[in-house]
Design an enzyme around this catalytic site. Sequence first.
Site, PDB file in Angstrom:
ATOM      1  N   ARG A 287      14.263  20.348  -2.961  1.00 21.12           N
ATOM      2  CA  ARG A 287      12.974  20.170  -3.632  1.00 21.12           C
ATOM      3  C   ARG A 287      12.964  20.680  -5.063  1.00 21.12           C
ATOM      4  O   ARG A 287      11.904  20.916  -5.624  1.00 21.12           O
ATOM      5  CB  ARG A 287      11.859  20.786  -2.788  1.00 21.12           C
ATOM      6  CG  ARG A 287      11.768  20.139  -1.411  1.00 21.12           C
ATOM      7  CD  ARG A 287      10.521  20.463  -0.656  1.00 21.12           C
ATOM      8  NE  ARG A 287      10.532  19.804   0.642  1.00 21.12           N
ATOM      9  CZ  ARG A 287      11.117  20.283   1.739  1.00 21.12           C
ATOM     10  NH1 ARG A 287      11.723  21.461   1.715  1.00 21.12           N
ATOM     11  NH2 ARG A 287      11.097  19.610   2.863  1.00 21.12           N
TER      12      ARG A 287
ATOM     13  N   GLY B 111      14.764  26.921   8.821  1.00 22.49           N
ATOM     14  CA  GLY B 111      15.450  27.189  10.082  1.00 22.49           C
ATOM     15  C   GLY B 111      14.496  27.510  11.216  1.00 22.49           C
ATOM     16  O   GLY B 111      14.907  28.044  12.242  1.00 22.49           O
TER      17      GLY B 111
ATOM     18  N   TRP C  88       9.751  27.470   3.473  1.00 23.61           N
ATOM     19  CA  TRP C  88      10.579  26.393   2.914  1.00 23.61           C
ATOM     20  C   TRP C  88       9.916  25.627   1.770  1.00 23.61           C
ATOM     21  O   TRP C  88      10.371  24.540   1.407  1.00 23.61           O
ATOM     22  CB  TRP C  88      11.088  25.459   4.005  1.00 23.61           C
ATOM     23  CG  TRP C  88      10.122  24.945   5.027  1.00 23.61           C
ATOM     24  CD1 TRP C  88       9.781  25.555   6.200  1.00 23.61           C
ATOM     25  CD2 TRP C  88       9.414  23.692   5.003  1.00 23.61           C
ATOM     26  NE1 TRP C  88       8.892  24.765   6.905  1.00 23.61           N
ATOM     27  CE2 TRP C  88       8.657  23.623   6.200  1.00 23.61           C
ATOM     28  CE3 TRP C  88       9.347  22.628   4.103  1.00 23.61           C
ATOM     29  CZ2 TRP C  88       7.841  22.533   6.513  1.00 23.61           C
ATOM     30  CZ3 TRP C  88       8.534  21.548   4.407  1.00 23.61           C
ATOM     31  CH2 TRP C  88       7.791  21.506   5.601  1.00 23.61           C
TER      32      TRP C  88
ATOM     33  N   ASN D 213       5.535  28.015  11.230  1.00 19.50           N
ATOM     34  CA  ASN D 213       4.999  28.320  12.552  1.00 19.50           C
ATOM     35  C   ASN D 213       5.926  29.252  13.328  1.00 19.50           C
ATOM     36  O   ASN D 213       7.087  29.424  12.989  1.00 19.50           O
ATOM     37  CB  ASN D 213       4.778  27.028  13.343  1.00 19.50           C
ATOM     38  CG  ASN D 213       6.040  26.201  13.446  1.00 19.50           C
ATOM     39  OD1 ASN D 213       6.608  25.823  12.427  1.00 19.50           O
ATOM     40  ND2 ASN D 213       6.491  25.931  14.647  1.00 19.50           N
TER      41      ASN D 213
ATOM     42  N   ASP E 229       3.211  23.103  15.838  1.00 22.42           N
ATOM     43  CA  ASP E 229       4.167  22.888  14.751  1.00 22.42           C
ATOM     44  C   ASP E 229       3.463  22.778  13.403  1.00 22.42           C
ATOM     45  O   ASP E 229       3.956  22.125  12.496  1.00 22.42           O
ATOM     46  CB  ASP E 229       5.032  21.642  15.002  1.00 22.42           C
ATOM     47  CG  ASP E 229       6.187  21.521  14.012  1.00 22.42           C
ATOM     48  OD1 ASP E 229       6.650  22.566  13.502  1.00 22.42           O
ATOM     49  OD2 ASP E 229       6.609  20.385  13.720  1.00 22.42           O
TER      50      ASP E 229
ATOM     51  N   ARG F  96      -2.145  22.310   7.129  1.00 24.63           N
ATOM     52  CA  ARG F  96      -1.605  21.355   8.102  1.00 24.63           C
ATOM     53  C   ARG F  96      -2.509  21.336   9.344  1.00 24.63           C
ATOM     54  O   ARG F  96      -2.577  20.345  10.052  1.00 24.63           O
ATOM     55  CB  ARG F  96      -0.173  21.802   8.450  1.00 24.63           C
ATOM     56  CG  ARG F  96       0.661  20.743   9.119  1.00 24.63           C
ATOM     57  CD  ARG F  96       2.134  20.982   8.818  1.00 24.63           C
ATOM     58  NE  ARG F  96       2.991  20.503   9.884  1.00 24.63           N
ATOM     59  CZ  ARG F  96       4.312  20.528   9.841  1.00 24.63           C
ATOM     60  NH1 ARG F  96       4.934  21.018   8.773  1.00 24.63           N
ATOM     61  NH2 ARG F  96       5.038  20.072  10.830  1.00 24.63           N
TER      62      ARG F  96
END
Lengths: 187, 572
Positions: free
Chosen positions: B131, B191, B241, B259, B301, B328
């Site tokens: 990114r 991860g 991330w 999460n 998630d 989210r």
Amino acid sequence: MSSNRRIVLQAALGTGLGILLPEIARAQDNDPRNARPQTGDRLVYADGDQKGTAIKLDALRVGGPPVTAMPQDAASGAVRDGSRLNQILLVRLDPARIQGETQARAAQGVVAYSAVCTHTGCDGFAWTAEKQMYKCPCHDSEFDPADAAKVVGGPAPRRLPALPLKITDGYVVVAGAFSGRVGVISN
Amino acid sequence: MQIEKSLKAALVATGLAVMQQAAAYDPVTTERLLKPEPQNWLMYRGTYNGQGYSPLDKINTSNVKRLVPVWSYSTGQVEGHQAPPIVNNGVMFISTPQNQVLALNAKTGDLIWQYKREFADDVQHPHPTNRGVALYGDRVYLATMDAHVVALDANTGKVVWDTKVDEHKNSYYFTLAPLIAKGKVMVGSSGGEFGIRGYVAALDADSGKEVWRTHMIPGPGEPGNETWQGDHWKTGGVSVWITGHYDPVLNLTYWGTGNAGPWPSDAHPGDNKHATSVVALDPDTGKIKGSHQYHWNDNWDWDEVSAPLLVDIKRNGRDIKALVHPGRNGYLWVLERKADSIDFVDGQPYVKHDVITGLEPKTGRPIYDMSKLLRVGKTVTFCPSHWGGKDWPPAAFNPKTKLLYVPLQQNLCTTLAGEEKIAPYAAGKRYVGTDAAKTRVFPRKDADHIGEVQAWDLDTGKLVWTYNFPDMGINWGPLLTTGGGLVFGGGSADRKFRALDATSGKLLWEFKTNSGITGVPSSYMVDGVQYIAVQSGWGVDAQKMVGRLNTSMKTNVQVPQGGVVWVFAVKD
């Protein structure tokens, strides 16, 4: 400075490329744990309660679910767990379903493939029981174990490398090398 | 002098073209990062406040119809091209999947240098993307898929240092653009699907040595450890991330967190701090100076990894230094940032949803419909989908219109099946706890569209306009907004890049690129000409969503892959 970092720096200074070579270096050593499966290796459970135990034909149910296996060097008894690329997907199918070249590699309906997806290198495949297909959890690529693990859905560029099998004394044993290079081939 | 040495090396390596660029390269100072010139795009979202706003106005609502491509460049890579073109006084830096970096002449599109990384055979790329790079001094910084951070010479692309931050065999990996503040290069680890313990780490920009590392899951003795049971804190995920944002006045960086895992709620009982949160970190020490958990004990998630935008708003006559986050989890969150805390201000749904039934008024803690919890051995269906109302594609704020622009998926739901028995944690192995073969994603029965861009007035807390994507198109498009009164974004499988009127939401311009766009757009100026730049290159979650919707909707949408940098300008 770690030796890995030194390699990176030296290589990068020379070529403008960052190069990591530990995997290649390991493949060249003599430690049986790091070698790819060899003819005569027994397959053992890679995880779970029976981790490290040799897999018997009778323990595998026709139609799955699959098990994840590792090869075990017949001479030294060493499990070849030095690389995640040695993970093997094992499933027992109805022999009548097995097609083409897979018939020659199968042993009494048991078929084996690399457990590392050819798309981006993920493992931990799911099993679609009703379709009898492997499904990669990362990007939903699907592979048909009855037909050389050819790609039947999703983004994977090529089939999973196959591992020929035989049954010796009731155990699942490797009968040859992987049919292709395991893991991701990228540009 | 280091620059002279680099120049000599560049001359030897690649010739005159490089020398001309190298001579022009303008080192990126702390002062420039604090206040980037309007013609440049020096970091992931342009500025530390994360607003994704370019003040340039030569391209505007009156002439955007004449926007045409002026050059393009094939990256030679497939998969998700999500990095913004980062531009420093005429030099553009692009990062691509496989951790390639391209330095290009921002005016002509000619290559200056290329960095390619070769990976060990056993490196996996669960999210094949990068990114963006970060700039500081005369260096370019890249966080890699094998959990290294690399400093490249901005003039030549040669490696200055390469630091192994973590062990890729344990499935730690980096996909985000580093954040650089106070001379430190900050990165967070991906991860979350592999039982990592997520963190933000800071490296000294000069030497590459690690200065601090702060884990997002508190260890024993640290505040919040009591919100985890047993040893779950060791393997509970909470990845970081997406790049954090920075408030130089408070001297705090703000990071969104992933999460908790494995996903089923009863696999990680407790509130699970600091999962699905915003966490404030002191860039000098890494010390946590405040946090707010958007929702507790996540089991859908719903990573909340997008760092909140730093926006000054007015609510009920009071000036608030706000943190704004379209979650989210389907709620638009407004928080107040302070020196030693993050306080709840407001939260309201912006997509159709059926999990959160309300918020506790003072704290904003969500109240759940408990029948919607994913549990071990149970299957549950919930909305929004597990990709949420808005996943990572960043929202943008325009200080001229005072509107927040949100790229989102409306009308989607997910079915997840918790595994009957979750295998124990094993280093590097997948540790999710759901049967991936049984995951389903589908639109609600009454859905007439999916992708949207919404514009919100943050002072009133009201939705001002909505642009609905046609043909049930999804929206994975990061947004750019400009002083010319425009909002740019792609995000749909139809490969289009669009410009909307920032005031009305009206579609003013669109262009069909080579592939679908999930790249972060940027804007810059060279020799008095304003450019809009974006990478087109479909992949990762957008591709996966199309595949799953093809299954549920019985469609056959196909999006071609392959990365291309597109640069647009107004034709005279």
